[in-house]
Design a protein around this motif. Structure first.
Motif, mmCIF file in Angstrom:
data_model
loop_
_atom_site.group_PDB
_atom_site.id
_atom_site.type_symbol
_atom_site.label_atom_id
_atom_site.label_comp_id
_atom_site.label_asym_id
_atom_site.label_seq_id
_atom_site.Cartn_x
_atom_site.Cartn_y
_atom_site.Cartn_z
ATOM 1 N N ALA A 1 0.929 -1.098 0.052
ATOM 2 C CA ALA A 1 0.078 -0.012 0.017
ATOM 3 C C ALA A 1 0.905 1.177 0.109
ATOM 4 N N ASP A 2 0.642 2.181 -1.069
ATOM 5 C CA ASP A 2 1.255 3.544 -1.155
ATOM 6 C C ASP A 2 3.095 3.158 -0.857
ATOM 7 N N SER A 3 3.454 2.260 -1.536
ATOM 8 C CA SER A 3 5.017 1.999 -1.758
ATOM 9 C C SER A 3 5.599 1.379 -0.666
ATOM 10 N N CYS A 4 4.746 0.750 0.100
ATOM 11 C CA CYS A 4 5.403 0.016 1.605
ATOM 12 C C CYS A 4 4.732 -1.266 1.731
ATOM 13 N N LEU A 5 5.280 -2.009 2.484
ATOM 14 C CA LEU A 5 4.571 -3.417 3.025
ATOM 15 C C LEU A 5 3.924 -2.966 4.600
ATOM 16 N N CYS A 6 2.598 -3.138 4.509
ATOM 17 C CA CYS A 6 1.766 -3.049 5.880
ATOM 18 C C CYS A 6 1.179 -4.237 6.097
ATOM 19 N N ALA A 7 1.157 -4.386 7.335
ATOM 20 C CA ALA A 7 0.634 -5.763 8.300
ATOM 21 C C ALA A 7 -0.092 -5.356 9.448
ATOM 22 N N SER A 8 -0.656 -6.288 9.965
ATOM 23 C CA SER A 8 -1.578 -5.623 11.223
ATOM 24 C C SER A 8 -1.517 -7.059 12.260
ATOM 25 N N ALA A 9 -1.430 -8.180 11.735
ATOM 26 C CA ALA A 9 -1.569 -9.563 12.451
ATOM 27 C C ALA A 9 -0.031 -9.861 13.423
ATOM 28 N N PRO A 10 -0.555 -10.425 14.477
ATOM 29 C CA PRO A 10 0.725 -10.643 15.476
ATOM 30 C C PRO A 10 1.767 -11.583 14.825
ATOM 31 N N ALA A 11 2.891 -11.322 15.029
ATOM 32 C CA ALA A 11 4.111 -12.149 14.753
ATOM 33 C C ALA A 11 4.229 -12.275 13.307
ATOM 34 N N VAL A 12 3.736 -11.231 12.490
ATOM 35 C CA VAL A 12 4.074 -11.265 10.900
ATOM 36 C C VAL A 12 5.624 -10.922 10.936
ATOM 37 N N SER A 13 6.387 -11.469 10.113
ATOM 38 C CA SER A 13 7.836 -11.453 9.944
ATOM 39 C C SER A 13 8.353 -11.336 8.431
ATOM 40 N N VAL A 14 9.690 -10.763 8.601
ATOM 41 C CA VAL A 14 10.440 -10.627 7.434
ATOM 42 C C VAL A 14 11.736 -11.304 7.582
ATOM 43 N N SER A 15 12.072 -12.097 6.737
ATOM 44 C CA SER A 15 13.336 -12.899 6.733
ATOM 45 C C SER A 15 14.195 -12.476 5.636
ATOM 46 N N PHE A 16 15.626 -12.247 5.910
ATOM 47 C CA PHE A 16 16.593 -12.069 4.813
ATOM 48 C C PHE A 16 17.841 -12.488 5.262
ATOM 49 N N ARG A 17 18.757 -12.771 4.211
ATOM 50 C CA ARG A 17 20.277 -13.309 4.539
ATOM 51 C C ARG A 17 20.842 -11.858 4.281
ATOM 52 N N ALA A 18 22.057 -11.681 5.059
ATOM 53 C CA ALA A 18 22.725 -10.470 4.789
ATOM 54 C C ALA A 18 24.244 -10.793 5.316
ATOM 55 N N ASN A 19 25.053 -10.022 4.939
ATOM 56 C CA ASN A 19 26.616 -10.126 5.466
ATOM 57 C C ASN A 19 26.588 -8.564 5.686
ATOM 58 N N ALA A 20 26.568 -7.923 6.843
ATOM 59 C CA ALA A 20 26.504 -6.645 7.340
ATOM 60 C C ALA A 20 27.024 -6.280 8.649
ATOM 61 N N LYS A 21 27.224 -5.174 9.032
ATOM 62 C CA LYS A 21 27.671 -4.832 10.580
ATOM 63 C C LYS A 21 26.367 -4.126 11.094
ATOM 64 N N GLU A 22 25.498 -3.780 10.181
ATOM 65 C CA GLU A 22 24.497 -2.995 10.848
ATOM 66 C C GLU A 22 23.351 -3.067 9.821
ATOM 67 N N VAL A 23 21.902 -2.967 10.379
ATOM 68 C CA VAL A 23 20.702 -3.111 9.481
ATOM 69 C C VAL A 23 19.884 -1.884 10.082
ATOM 70 N N SER A 24 19.386 -1.183 9.250
ATOM 71 C CA SER A 24 18.207 -0.244 9.630
ATOM 72 C C SER A 24 17.061 -0.376 8.822
ATOM 73 N N PHE A 25 15.938 -0.298 9.884
ATOM 74 C CA PHE A 25 14.601 -0.616 9.183
ATOM 75 C C PHE A 25 13.585 0.592 9.458
ATOM 76 N N ASP A 26 13.038 0.913 8.268
ATOM 77 C CA ASP A 26 12.265 2.384 8.079
ATOM 78 C C ASP A 26 10.955 1.770 8.250
ATOM 79 N N ILE A 27 10.372 2.022 9.590
ATOM 80 C CA ILE A 27 8.914 1.388 9.905
ATOM 81 C C ILE A 27 8.128 2.461 10.549
ATOM 82 N N GLU A 28 6.738 2.480 10.115
ATOM 83 C CA GLU A 28 5.823 3.312 10.697
ATOM 84 C C GLU A 28 4.789 2.629 11.328
ATOM 85 N N GLY A 29 4.431 3.229 12.425
ATOM 86 C CA GLY A 29 3.503 2.552 13.352
ATOM 87 C C GLY A 29 3.765 2.484 14.564
#
Length: 364
Positions: free
Chosen positions: A40-68
């Motif tokens: 919705a409007d160029s983002c991923l939206c959810a409501s349910a409890p325990a919704v999750s996003v999984s990914f693989r990465a090789n990094a020293k830090e990660v930043s999540f741009d989250i609204e809500g």
């Protein structure tokens, strides 16, 4: 910014965007989503409890741009990690392992949104970081339909008045998530506190029972559906596409709010009709699906269990061999008389062999 350091949710159904340049790989090649998500409007939206996003990465830090407004946990290689809280739109930075190796990360929304939502606008890695191949979906799929017991409402509280639901709810410690995680299954936890199948606790918002909420990806309000409210990305009114997820096992633990608290309670005939209709709907949507029907003692007169037992017997008498029934007991010493962490663990242990039997999941 390195072109592989930024992943935006703007092209959820089309392409990943790395540093502003569209890449040919699809969004599914980068993130594994669990639970109901909507674009919705160029983002991923959810409501349910325990919704999750999984990914693989090789990094020293990660930043999540989250609204809500929500609490989150970031797991690493299957192990619970750091918690953080979002209040409004925030770019949350989290330090990662600095060992130069690729790891599997999972961001889990552990709090409930009732009836609100969260929106994930993007994920960014620090300098030198890169995303890896998308995690593989599981061959096991399980869905939970329920209320506050399934949500893990107030599970972290040390007593009935210890804290608030927002602070103490943690679906990652609920029997539902523990079972899905233990079986390494993809999952949906479609549960809302205070809601019943046909009658909500104390008859709150009677138009939004579990039966009506179940149809939506992100439940909103009557005003949002009518276009009269402006609450960010427009997700209310978007119905869930049931082709997106076909569970092999559905755990149905509903009815506590229909038959608990102050009367009048749900009409037993109406409840049985709605319950049977839900099972028939799920059979039609997911051919071959199996069910575990769960009941527990309700206060003050234990009115739920006899009704669910009748439903189970009626189903068997009608020739259905795709379901099992279990009566469970919980130690309701956490917030507002809900199951404690230990009780949720015991509940998961109690239901695990039945779920394994239904799914044919003899090992983890």
């Amino acid at each position: 910014m390195n072109p592989k350091q930024f992943l935006t949710a703007a092209f959820v159904l089309a392409a990943c965007v790395y540093g502003g340049a569209a890449m040919p790989d699809s969004f599914e090649d980068s993130l594994l989503l669990n639970g109901r998500w909507a674009k919705a409007d160029s983002c991923l939206c959810a409501s349910a409890p325990a919704v999750s996003v999984s990914f693989r990465a090789n990094a020293k830090e990660v930043s999540f741009d989250i609204e809500g407004e929500a609490r989150f946990r970031l797991d690493t290689d299957g192990k619970p990690g750091e918690y953080f809280t979002i209040l409004g739109r925030t770019v949350q930075k989290v330090a990662l392992a600095k060992d130069g190796r690729e790891h599997l990360y999972r961001l889990v929304k552990v709090s409930e949104s009732n009836p609100g939502k969260i929106c994930l606008h993007g994920i960014a890695l620090g300098k030198g970081g890169s995303f890896g191949k998308r995690p593989e979906p599981s061959r096991r799929r399980i869905e939970f339909i329920g209320d506050s017991f399934t949500v893990g409402y107030g599970v972290e509280a040390n007593g009935p008045e210890d804290g608030t639901p927002f602070e103490k709810t943690n679906t990652a410690k609920a029997y539902s998530f523990l079972l899905a995680d233990g079986f390494k299954a993809d999952y949906q936890i479609n549960a809302v506190s205070g809601r019943g199948l046909v009658r909500n606790y104390a008859n709150i918002v009677p138009e939004w029972t579990l039966a009506s909420l179940y149809e939506y990806t992100v439940p909103g309000s009557i005003e949002q559906e009518a276009g009269g409210a402006d609450q960010g990305p427009k997700t209310a009114g978007i119905r869930w596409d049931f082709e997106q997820f076909h569970p092999q096992v559905v755990v149905v633990f509903v009815g506590i709010n229909d038959f608990q608290g102050e009367p009048p309670y749900a009409d037993a005939v109406q409840f049985k009709r709605a319950y049977a209709a839900l099972l028939d709907k799920l059979r039609s949507l997911h051919p071959g699906v199996k069910f575990l029907l769960v009941s527990t003692k309700t206060w003050p007169n234990d009115a739920l269990t006899p009704v669910v037992e009748e439903i189970y017997k009626d189903q068997v008498a009608a020739g259905h061999a795709d379901l099992l029934y279990r009566l469970v007991y919980t130690e309701n010493t956490a917030l507002h008389g809900h199951p404690s962490e230990m009780s949720q663990k015991m509940l998961a242990n109690d239901l695990r062999p039945l779920v394994a039997r239904l799914g044919g999941w003899l090992s983890r």
